[in-house]
Design a protein around this motif. Sequence first.
Motif, PDB file in Angstrom:
ATOM      1  N   CYS A 191     -20.558  49.442  28.935  1.00  0.00           N
ATOM      2  CA  CYS A 191     -21.183  48.018  28.899  1.00  0.00           C
ATOM      3  C   CYS A 191     -22.148  48.176  30.709  1.00  0.00           C
ATOM      4  CB  CYS A 191     -20.607  47.067  29.208  1.00  0.00           C
ATOM      5  SG  CYS A 191     -18.905  47.070  30.462  1.00  0.00           S
ATOM      6  N   HIS A 192     -21.979  49.722  31.287  1.00  0.00           N
ATOM      7  CA  HIS A 192     -23.078  49.669  32.528  1.00  0.00           C
ATOM      8  C   HIS A 192     -22.542  51.414  32.490  1.00  0.00           C
ATOM      9  CE1 HIS A 192     -22.146  49.376  37.159  1.00  0.00           C
ATOM     10  NE2 HIS A 192     -23.461  50.683  36.798  1.00  0.00           N
ATOM     11  N   THR A 193     -24.358  51.230  32.382  1.00  0.00           N
ATOM     12  CA  THR A 193     -25.341  52.978  32.433  1.00  0.00           C
ATOM     13  C   THR A 193     -26.464  53.087  33.213  1.00  0.00           C
ATOM     14  OG1 THR A 193     -26.112  53.430  30.885  1.00  0.00           O
ATOM     15  CG2 THR A 193     -24.258  53.863  30.001  1.00  0.00           C
ATOM     16  N   HIS A 194     -26.318  54.136  33.917  1.00  0.00           N
ATOM     17  CA  HIS A 194     -27.721  54.889  34.431  1.00  0.00           C
ATOM     18  C   HIS A 194     -28.400  55.545  33.547  1.00  0.00           C
ATOM     19  CE1 HIS A 194     -26.755  52.060  38.112  1.00  0.00           C
ATOM     20  NE2 HIS A 194     -25.653  52.361  37.602  1.00  0.00           N
ATOM     21  N   LEU A 195     -28.431  55.386  32.350  1.00  0.00           N
ATOM     22  CA  LEU A 195     -28.467  56.914  31.804  1.00  0.00           C
ATOM     23  C   LEU A 195     -29.596  57.696  31.854  1.00  0.00           C
ATOM     24  CD1 LEU A 195     -26.758  58.104  29.158  1.00  0.00           C
ATOM     25  CD2 LEU A 195     -27.592  56.456  27.507  1.00  0.00           C
ATOM     26  N   THR A 201     -19.001  54.206  31.908  1.00  0.00           N
ATOM     27  CA  THR A 201     -18.728  54.962  32.190  1.00  0.00           C
ATOM     28  C   THR A 201     -19.636  55.302  33.712  1.00  0.00           C
ATOM     29  OG1 THR A 201     -21.472  56.028  31.041  1.00  0.00           O
ATOM     30  CG2 THR A 201     -19.242  56.271  30.274  1.00  0.00           C
ATOM     31  N   ASP A 202     -20.509  54.291  33.765  1.00  0.00           N
ATOM     32  CA  ASP A 202     -21.763  53.905  35.015  1.00  0.00           C
ATOM     33  C   ASP A 202     -22.288  55.058  35.321  1.00  0.00           C
ATOM     34  OD1 ASP A 202     -23.102  53.082  37.007  1.00  0.00           O
ATOM     35  OD2 ASP A 202     -21.311  54.168  38.387  1.00  0.00           O
ATOM     36  N   ILE A 203     -22.640  56.546  33.516  1.00  0.00           N
ATOM     37  CA  ILE A 203     -23.001  57.482  33.767  1.00  0.00           C
ATOM     38  C   ILE A 203     -24.644  57.694  34.772  1.00  0.00           C
ATOM     39  CG2 ILE A 203     -24.358  57.365  31.664  1.00  0.00           C
ATOM     40  CD1 ILE A 203     -23.519  60.407  31.068  1.00  0.00           C
ATOM     41  N   ASP A 247     -19.268  44.380  39.027  1.00  0.00           N
ATOM     42  CA  ASP A 247     -19.463  45.342  38.456  1.00  0.00           C
ATOM     43  C   ASP A 247     -18.489  46.972  39.993  1.00  0.00           C
ATOM     44  OD1 ASP A 247     -20.000  44.503  36.102  1.00  0.00           O
ATOM     45  OD2 ASP A 247     -21.062  46.363  35.460  1.00  0.00           O
ATOM     46  N   HIS A 248     -17.584  47.654  39.592  1.00  0.00           N
ATOM     47  CA  HIS A 248     -17.258  48.281  40.527  1.00  0.00           C
ATOM     48  C   HIS A 248     -15.565  47.943  41.553  1.00  0.00           C
ATOM     49  CE1 HIS A 248     -19.493  51.592  40.897  1.00  0.00           C
ATOM     50  NE2 HIS A 248     -20.993  51.064  40.928  1.00  0.00           N
ATOM     51  N   ILE A 249     -16.028  46.877  42.361  1.00  0.00           N
ATOM     52  CA  ILE A 249     -14.846  45.225  43.076  1.00  0.00           C
ATOM     53  C   ILE A 249     -14.492  46.395  43.540  1.00  0.00           C
ATOM     54  CG2 ILE A 249     -16.087  43.735  41.571  1.00  0.00           C
ATOM     55  CD1 ILE A 249     -13.176  44.476  40.031  1.00  0.00           C
ATOM     56  N   GLY A 278     -23.885  42.406  39.231  1.00  0.00           N
ATOM     57  CA  GLY A 278     -23.972  42.752  40.403  1.00  0.00           C
ATOM     58  C   GLY A 278     -23.071  44.278  40.383  1.00  0.00           C
ATOM     59  N   HIS A 279     -23.676  45.128  40.804  1.00  0.00           N
ATOM     60  CA  HIS A 279     -23.192  46.389  41.582  1.00  0.00           C
ATOM     61  C   HIS A 279     -22.369  45.640  42.795  1.00  0.00           C
ATOM     62  CE1 HIS A 279     -25.230  48.833  39.228  1.00  0.00           C
ATOM     63  NE2 HIS A 279     -24.536  49.665  39.440  1.00  0.00           N
ATOM     64  N   THR A 280     -21.315  45.077  42.461  1.00  0.00           N
ATOM     65  CA  THR A 280     -20.962  44.833  44.299  1.00  0.00           C
ATOM     66  C   THR A 280     -19.013  44.901  44.932  1.00  0.00           C
ATOM     67  OG1 THR A 280     -19.184  42.970  42.709  1.00  0.00           O
ATOM     68  CG2 THR A 280     -21.876  42.195  43.152  1.00  0.00           C
TER      69      THR A 280
HETATM   70 FE    FE Z   1     -23.659  51.407  38.572  1.00  0.00          FE
END
Ligand code: FE
Length: 421
Positions: free
Chosen positions: A77-81, A322-324, A270-272, A247-249
Amino acid sequence: MDLLIENARLVTMQEGEQGYLPTLIARVGIRSGKIVAISTTGQGKDNEHNESLLAPDQYNQAIDLQGKLLMPGLIDCHTHLIYAGNRANEFEMRLNGVPYEDIAKQGGGILSTVNATRKATEEQLIELALPRLDGLLASGVTSIEVKSGYGLTLQDEIKMLRAAKALEQQRKVKITTTLLAAHALPAEYKYRADDYIQHICDDIIPLAAEEKLATSVDVFCESIGFNLAQTERVFQAAKQYGLSVKGHTEQLSNMGGTALTAQYNGLSADHIEYLDEQGVIALSKSDTIATLLPGAFYFLRETQLPPIELLRQHQVPMAIATDINPGTSPFADLTLMMNMACTLFQLTPQEALRGVTQNAAKALGYGGSRGVIKVGFDADFSIWDIDHPADLSYQVGAKRLIGRIVNGDYVSHKGLQHVSI
Ligand code: FE
Ligand code: DI6
């Protein structure tokens, strides 16, 4: 497509402990991409049992899973593919003592990937993404969120979103796109962050919405990203155009972005890592999912742990992704992230699996149709050569995926074939 799945052991991931326990042998009927019937033997929970809907003569294809585990298709649910270029040099710099933030301030970091991505064509971006996509698919993934954020001009953000969507034509996978124009301040706007935010709100969000190239909008709310007021302006514009927010928070410091995301009923924060109890309480009062990205935590050698125990206490659902991306999480394997979530964040294997199924679905706004094996839900599955679902978080790299089913279409990853009947 009609498909009858026979001799499967299901891990449905329906609510509660029961959803995590493999059933005895079961059958699942699929019509037009949806689950229409489930029958389990000896489980005493025959509520979805419907023999007439499961007669083999009602289907034109069948697959015999020979007792293998059938789970929901995993959801990243979170990638920078989508990106061009490579940042191995920065990995080396960091290990020689230069902090990630300093590399970013010197024009490296996100902006170096922006330079490479701007130079690439849409077709090149697709080609570059395919090996990474194949890595994710080989880890059982059927749905992926892909963010823009390495273009940072109207044209290049749109190019990235188009490339992301085009991946659906290349592989059996479902792609959800998120506009992340507020990922970093592009060099052309140096010292004019508010002007760039204005451009995002006035031009980029409206076009992405109009062309239906994104369903949500994300912001990197951070000292090296955008402040709280700027984040809120982007959220307001997103809402105006009917897009959800994310959010990337609290990745590198506590800025209050998570509470703001919750206030705007965001899909996920996300991250947190730097989230405090107040922020956790804000999440607990909203439907916003807490998305953990252990790959970035690991790769940045972060030591501040996300507040897992507080999230549990306040019953905030946790997703894992993954946040790839080339800078902080170059990992194309979602089961590796499950393993890291367990070893680094002390999630249980059950929490990790929920984090890439039911909760990941919610983080994309698909809580009512994906992430759980249930009648009426999308027929997206992963099929595994393992005995127990904990094995998914436990072992890494053993290639245990037998196949995937996306919208009822079977893709073999290990030779087991379906048959026409
Ligand atoms: Fe990210
Ligand atoms: N946080 C991250 O970890 C990635 N983006 C973000 O906002 C890093 C992206 C990169 O370094 O390229």
